[in-house]
Design an enzyme around this catalytic site. Structure first.
Site, PDB file in Angstrom:
ATOM      1  N   GLU A 226       1.069  -4.596 -10.167  1.00  0.00           N
ATOM      2  CA  GLU A 226       2.146  -3.786  -9.587  1.00  0.00           C
ATOM      3  C   GLU A 226       2.410  -4.359  -8.200  1.00  0.00           C
ATOM      4  O   GLU A 226       1.701  -4.038  -7.243  1.00  0.00           O
ATOM      5  CB  GLU A 226       1.713  -2.312  -9.504  1.00  0.00           C
ATOM      6  CG  GLU A 226       1.386  -1.680 -10.852  1.00  0.00           C
ATOM      7  CD  GLU A 226       2.629  -1.420 -11.708  1.00  0.00           C
ATOM      8  OE1 GLU A 226       3.751  -1.463 -11.186  1.00  0.00           O
ATOM      9  OE2 GLU A 226       2.458  -1.183 -12.926  1.00  0.00           O
TER      10      GLU A 226
ATOM     11  N   CYS B 114       6.973   0.409  -1.864  1.00  0.00           N
ATOM     12  CA  CYS B 114       7.267  -0.799  -2.646  1.00  0.00           C
ATOM     13  C   CYS B 114       8.657  -0.756  -3.259  1.00  0.00           C
ATOM     14  O   CYS B 114       9.290  -1.794  -3.423  1.00  0.00           O
ATOM     15  CB  CYS B 114       6.231  -0.982  -3.734  1.00  0.00           C
ATOM     16  SG  CYS B 114       6.088   0.435  -4.824  1.00  0.00           S
TER      17      CYS B 114
HETATM   18  P1  NAD Z   1      -2.751  -6.463  -0.304  1.00  0.00           P
HETATM   19  O1  NAD Z   1      -2.259  -7.214  -1.458  1.00  0.00           O
HETATM   20  O2  NAD Z   1      -3.125  -7.214   0.930  1.00  0.00           O
HETATM   21  O3  NAD Z   1      -4.007  -5.550  -0.665  1.00  0.00           O
HETATM   22  C1  NAD Z   1      -4.098  -4.788  -1.840  1.00  0.00           C
HETATM   23  C2  NAD Z   1      -5.544  -4.671  -2.257  1.00  0.00           C
HETATM   24  O4  NAD Z   1      -6.088  -5.972  -2.448  1.00  0.00           O
HETATM   25  C3  NAD Z   1      -6.440  -3.980  -1.228  1.00  0.00           C
HETATM   26  O5  NAD Z   1      -7.269  -3.067  -1.921  1.00  0.00           O
HETATM   27  C4  NAD Z   1      -7.239  -5.111  -0.627  1.00  0.00           C
HETATM   28  O6  NAD Z   1      -8.542  -4.718  -0.275  1.00  0.00           O
HETATM   29  C5  NAD Z   1      -7.288  -6.142  -1.716  1.00  0.00           C
HETATM   30  N1  NAD Z   1      -7.296  -7.520  -1.194  1.00  0.00           N
HETATM   31  C6  NAD Z   1      -6.640  -7.991  -0.093  1.00  0.00           C
HETATM   32  N2  NAD Z   1      -6.858  -9.324   0.062  1.00  0.00           N
HETATM   33  C7  NAD Z   1      -7.671  -9.701  -0.956  1.00  0.00           C
HETATM   34  C8  NAD Z   1      -8.261 -10.925  -1.349  1.00  0.00           C
HETATM   35  N3  NAD Z   1      -8.053 -12.048  -0.640  1.00  0.00           N
HETATM   36  N4  NAD Z   1      -9.034 -10.949  -2.455  1.00  0.00           N
HETATM   37  C9  NAD Z   1      -9.227  -9.826  -3.171  1.00  0.00           C
HETATM   38  N5  NAD Z   1      -8.712  -8.624  -2.836  1.00  0.00           N
HETATM   39  C10 NAD Z   1      -7.943  -8.541  -1.756  1.00  0.00           C
HETATM   40  O7  NAD Z   1      -1.698  -5.330   0.007  1.00  0.00           O
HETATM   41  P2  NAD Z   1      -0.524  -5.341   1.020  1.00  0.00           P
HETATM   42  O8  NAD Z   1       0.170  -6.654   1.036  1.00  0.00           O
HETATM   43  O9  NAD Z   1      -0.913  -4.821   2.315  1.00  0.00           O
HETATM   44  O10 NAD Z   1       0.379  -4.248   0.244  1.00  0.00           O
HETATM   45  C11 NAD Z   1       1.706  -4.241   0.335  1.00  0.00           C
HETATM   46  C12 NAD Z   1       2.328  -4.864  -0.907  1.00  0.00           C
HETATM   47  O11 NAD Z   1       2.052  -4.067  -2.042  1.00  0.00           O
HETATM   48  C13 NAD Z   1       3.838  -4.919  -0.802  1.00  0.00           C
HETATM   49  O12 NAD Z   1       4.279  -6.149  -1.314  1.00  0.00           O
HETATM   50  C14 NAD Z   1       4.290  -3.778  -1.706  1.00  0.00           C
HETATM   51  O13 NAD Z   1       5.581  -3.929  -2.222  1.00  0.00           O
HETATM   52  C15 NAD Z   1       3.237  -3.811  -2.745  1.00  0.00           C
HETATM   53  N6  NAD Z   1       3.156  -2.515  -3.428  1.00  0.00           N
HETATM   54  C16 NAD Z   1       3.494  -2.449  -4.726  1.00  0.00           C
HETATM   55  C17 NAD Z   1       3.465  -1.215  -5.377  1.00  0.00           C
HETATM   56  C18 NAD Z   1       3.849  -1.075  -6.811  1.00  0.00           C
HETATM   57  O14 NAD Z   1       3.561  -0.024  -7.374  1.00  0.00           O
HETATM   58  N7  NAD Z   1       4.475  -2.049  -7.436  1.00  0.00           N
HETATM   59  C19 NAD Z   1       3.061  -0.082  -4.681  1.00  0.00           C
HETATM   60  C20 NAD Z   1       2.698  -0.216  -3.352  1.00  0.00           C
HETATM   61  C21 NAD Z   1       2.744  -1.442  -2.725  1.00  0.00           C
END
Ligand code: NAD
Length: 459
Positions: free
Chosen positions: A212, A246
């Protein structure tokens, strides 16, 4: 927790899950009811945590976090018996007598990784179908919303069966270690960048993934739209949680003749929602951290603020802002904004807007405001997107019968309601062939007559 401890945790969940009768819905119902009790009894604590992390107001917390999950729970509790029923399908004549059905089989142990913008909803909403479909799960809330992560880490083991659901709090090292384990589905919400890391890790065990992700969700405002209503609905979806949603409209493509009227109507809507100074409004959220605040400050430089534009790093505040005069090649038009900045770009008509959208990656959501049915039909069928609203933004999410998910770079797989139940199930094909009768034609040696009969039976 080290690698061995994670392995032990996943093995424990898997052993328990495997010991359960896959047709037994009682324990699943029990866990879903307990989850509902947890949310109802502890809602104030959850609100406090969300306020501490994002300064979300109570109504927004209920609508988009606790209430949202309660809606998914009620729907699942009412419908899961129907969802679990085998799906019967006709069997070809040459295999008669027989019955063919799809049996919805649990996958096993799911890993659910959430992000920080809806830090409660995004781990608890996928847990509903995971359990409804008979799985065990490990939850990994986002470390960037530490208060909500701590509440989940405390309440879930207190209410739910620890042999069914475990919580691991932490950031990159913990998630990396978890991803080394073998799960039966990984359900990830977050960025496209980390989505790739998750998919690579999943490949090692051939674990199916639901991603997602995000991206730039466009909004088209056609000349036939009801401008004031469009502005209000777009502003509502965009500025809730200070634009860190998102599916928020990332930018608006508005028909040139109504552009000024539209921008004026967005300014009015912001004033109505948040008063003359949104920084003083109890209903306006804050940016998650300084890193994102600085990122948004820089994006503000990519155009002229026709509305808003104020920001204050020590308060993590960025005003609801409308940007005009943005360049297609600028960062604000190239990267997901994920904040309360709304570029408004002029388009000649819906066709030009369509072309603009179709030149870019397939978005998570596409919004269209139009009263002209032909424009609605044209835009619906000439674009590709994970989801779409006509004369609305964001509100396709709480409709339980609609699948939620991305396509292409905005993700893969869907959930919400029955779609989530299926995402967390294996549709096992079962052919039950009767034994009273055995068609000899199917066995060698074959004659020409056998072939012609078999061909006729196939129809
Ligand atoms: P992110 O991708 O950095 O982090 C998400 C999760 O991944 C966290 O739990 C984090 O601990 C983990 N994570 C981070 N880096 C990692 C790595 N190198 N290895 C393994 N795990 C890791 O999240 P973000 O970028 O801060 O979130 C925002 C993004 O999420 C935006 O692009 C938004 O559009 C998207 N989003 C999508 C939805 C949906 O339902 N489609 C909902 C909310 C947010």
């Amino acid at each position: 927790m080290g690698h061995a401890a994670y392995a032990e945790m996943v093995n424990r969940l898997r052993a328990h899950q495997a010991s359960l009768d896959t047709s037994d819905l009682r324990w699943r119902r029990e866990q879903l009811r307990v989850m509902r009790d947890m949310i109802v009894e502890q809602e104030e604590r959850i609100f406090d945590a969300l306020h501490a992390d994002l300064r979300k107001c109570r109504v927004e917390c209920h609508l988009t976090e606790t209430g949202f999950v309660l809606g998914e729970l009620s729907h699942a509790l009412a419908q899961m018996e129907r969802w679990s029923r085998p799906l019967r399908t006709p069997t070809p004549i040459y295999l008669q007598p027989a019955g063919s059905r799809v049996v919805w089989e649990p996958l096993g142990v799911a890993l659910i990784i959430g992000t920080w913008n809806y830090p409660f909803q995004l781990v608890m909403a996928p847990l509903v179908p995971a359990i409804a479909a008979g799985n065990a799960a490990v939850l990994k809330p986002s470390e960037m919303a530490p208060a909500t992560s701590a509440v989940i880490g405390e309440l879930v083991p207190q209410y739910l069966d620890p042999d069914v659901v475990a919580v691991v709090e932490g950031g990159v090292p913990e998630t990396t270690a978890l991803l080394e384990q073998r799960f039966n589905r990984i359900f990830f919400t977050g960025s496209t960048r980390v989505g790739r890391i998750v998919m690579q890790a999943a490949a090692r065990h051939l674990t199916p993934v639901t991603l997602e992700l995000g991206g730039k969700s466009p909004c088209i405002v056609d000349g036939s739209a009801r401008v004031e209503l469009a502005a209000r609905r777009i502003a509502n979806g965009k500025f809730a949680t200070a634009g860190q949603t998102c599916v928020a409209a990332d930018y608006v493509l508005v028909q040139r003749e109504i552009a000024d009227e539209f921008v004026g109507a967005v300014a009015d809507a912001i004033r109505q929602f948040y008063g003359p100074d949104p920084q003083e409004s109890p209903d306006y959220a804050r940016i998650i951290d300084r890193h994102h605040h600085r990122r948004l400050d820089e994006l503000l430089e990519d155009g002229e603020a026709a509305v808003g534009g104020a920001h204050n790093e020590s308060d993590l505040y960025v005003a609801p802002t409308v940007l005009r005069g943005v360049d297609d090649g600028s960062t604000v038009m190239q990267e997901e904004i994920f904040g309360p900045i709304l570029p408004v770009v002029d388009a000649t008509d819906a066709e030009e807007a369509l072309a603009f959208v179709n030149e870019r990656p397939r978005p998570l959501a596409l919004y269209l405001f139009a009263e002209d049915d032909e424009v609605v039909e044209r835009v619906t069928h000439a674009t590709r997107a994970g989801g779409m609203c006509v004369n609305e933004t964001v509100m396709h999410l709480p409709v339980p019968g609609l699948p939620f998910g991305g396509v292409g770079q905005s993700g893969m797989g869907t959930y919400h309601g029955e779609w989530g139940f299926r995402e967390f199930s294996n549709p096992r094909a079962v052919l039950d062939h009767g034994t009273r009768f055995d068609l000899s034609l199917r066995y060698p040696p074959y004659s020409e007559r056998d072939e012609s009969l078999l061909r006729r039976m196939r129809g």
